[in-house]
Design an enzyme around this catalytic site. Structure first.
Site, PDB file in Angstrom:
ATOM      1  N   CYS A   1      -6.996 -12.354  16.359  1.00  0.00           N
ATOM      2  CA  CYS A   1      -6.753 -12.685  14.953  1.00  0.00           C
ATOM      3  C   CYS A   1      -6.901 -14.189  14.742  1.00  0.00           C
ATOM      4  O   CYS A   1      -5.950 -14.946  14.923  1.00  0.00           O
ATOM      5  CB  CYS A   1      -5.372 -12.202  14.514  1.00  0.00           C
ATOM      6  SG  CYS A   1      -5.064 -12.531  12.768  1.00  0.00           S
TER       7      CYS A   1
ATOM      8  N   CYS B   1      -4.600 -15.643  12.144  1.00  0.00           N
ATOM      9  CA  CYS B   1      -3.202 -15.814  12.562  1.00  0.00           C
ATOM     10  C   CYS B   1      -3.055 -16.987  13.536  1.00  0.00           C
ATOM     11  O   CYS B   1      -2.107 -17.755  13.438  1.00  0.00           O
ATOM     12  CB  CYS B   1      -2.667 -14.580  13.288  1.00  0.00           C
ATOM     13  SG  CYS B   1      -3.229 -13.007  12.701  1.00  0.00           S
ATOM     14  N   ASP B   2      -3.942 -17.076  14.503  1.00  0.00           N
ATOM     15  CA  ASP B   2      -3.694 -17.951  15.647  1.00  0.00           C
ATOM     16  C   ASP B   2      -4.618 -19.164  15.764  1.00  0.00           C
ATOM     17  O   ASP B   2      -4.417 -20.009  16.641  1.00  0.00           O
ATOM     18  CB  ASP B   2      -3.784 -17.124  16.948  1.00  0.00           C
ATOM     19  CG  ASP B   2      -2.714 -16.043  16.992  1.00  0.00           C
ATOM     20  OD1 ASP B   2      -1.609 -16.300  16.492  1.00  0.00           O
ATOM     21  OD2 ASP B   2      -2.987 -14.946  17.500  1.00  0.00           O
TER      22      ASP B   2
END
Ligand code: NAP
Length: 313
Positions: free
Chosen positions: A136, A139-140
């Protein structure tokens, strides 16, 4: 013989879609039962900090966000059942849903079982998930500021995420197993114009290197069969997702990628009384925010459906 229990609405899935649906159904006094599987909470449970969920300007950890949503759903009277659903019968209404040693017999059903990001099935990759390996970028990506990052995949997601990662990483190398991309031409153009992105075509990842954290990758060049190691701080996968539809597949229509099909602009599926929310029916946005919104839509549709059937009370 499994104990049978009648109810008005069962929600399967304890991620943002299911939990939001539960809050809305509970506030509508539909007394929802939410079944959360063994991996309760969904993909947010493996995400570190979530910085793009509205209402949390300082970010929030994925598991904490789920815990908050769960508490909110519970506060209004959602009942939680923990366990994996082993079978469903959607051939007639009320529907039967088997979980553990009970069968829930429900007037309506919201499926919010999500999707699972694909990783390569290599032990080192599984071991280093969350330690330099992620599926992701949204997200990261932030955690890879000035780092050397690789990204596997050749579709639109891969090239879009590669672009996204260049905001943070010092370099992004896209590894694709074929010599041409699946991604649309325009995405390819954008990616090729970005000086931070480079490409390793016809390459596959053989191994992820590193003990505590990812330090490198072992790659095979499929054109020459040569194997070599490269240094890497991060590896992102964008090789697709698999919707979690296994037990519903024989009843509900799916698209060619296996995602549940819905009525235009609705969360209603091909069976009246069965609704789908979140990533199990969304191969495009795949955000916690859109999943939560979808759960809200499904709950509002359920309420209308039950009212029309005279089953709301
Ligand atoms: P996708 O189009 O299915 O692409 C998956 C990519 O991963 C393919 O290039 C595939 O290689 C590769 N792959 C699959 N399994 C692999 C494996 N085991 N090892 C190595 N590589 C593997 O998936 P997606 O990119 O997530 O896109 C999903 C859908 O969302 C698509 O319809 C896409 O157009 C859409 N989308 C659109 C946008 C946009 O328009 N902005 C952005 C994101 C997604 P092969 O090519 O060799 O099969």
């Amino acid at each position: 013989m499994a104990a049978e229990r009648n109810c008005r609405i069962v929600i399967i899935g304890g991620g943002p879609a299911g939990l939001t649906a539960a809050t809305y159904c509970a506030r509508a006094r539909l007394e929802p039962i939410l079944i959360e599987g063994m991996d309760a909470g969904g993909q947010l449970m493996t995400t570190s900090e979530v910085e793009n969920f509205p209402g949390f300007p300082d970010g929030i950890m994925g598991p904490e966000l789920i815990a908050n949503m769960r508490r909110q759903a519970e506060k209004f009277g959602t009942e939680f059942v923990s366990g994996n659903v082993t079978a469903v019968d959607l051939s007639k209404r009320p529907f039967s849903i088997s979980v553990g040693d009970q069968t829930l017999v429900s007037c309506a059903l919201i499926i919010a079982t999500g999707a699972t990001a694909r990783y390569l099935d290599i032990p080192s990759v599984q071991r280093l998930r969350g330690h330099g390996i992620s599926a992701c970028a949204t997200c990261d990506g932030f955690f890879f500021r000035n780092k050397k990052v690789f990204l596997a995949g050749g579709g639109d997601s891969a090239l879009e995420e590669a672009q996204f990662l260049t905001q943070f990483a010092s370099s992004v190398t896209v590894i694709h197993r074929r010599d041409e991309f699946r991604a649309s031409k325009i995405m390819q153009e954008y990616a090729r114009k970005n000086p931070k992105i480079s490409f390793l075509m016809s390459h596959v990842i053989v191994d992820a290197l590193g003990e505590e954290r990812l330090t490198g990758l072992r790659l095979r060049d499929l054109a020459t069969n040569e194997v070599r190691d490269v240094e890497a701080d991060g590896l992102f996968f964008a090789i697709g997702h698999d919707p979690n539809t296994g037990i519903f597949k024989s009843y509900l229509e799916t698209d060619e990628a296996g995602y549940l099909k819905r009525q235009p602009d609705r969360t209603a599926t091909s069976i009246p009384g069965v609704f789908a929310a979140g990533d199990v029916a969304d191969n495009y946005y795949r955000q916690a925010t859109t999943a939560a919104g979808d759960g809200c839509r499904a709950a509002l549709e359920v309420e209308k459906f039950l009212l029309a059937q005279g089953e709301a009370h």
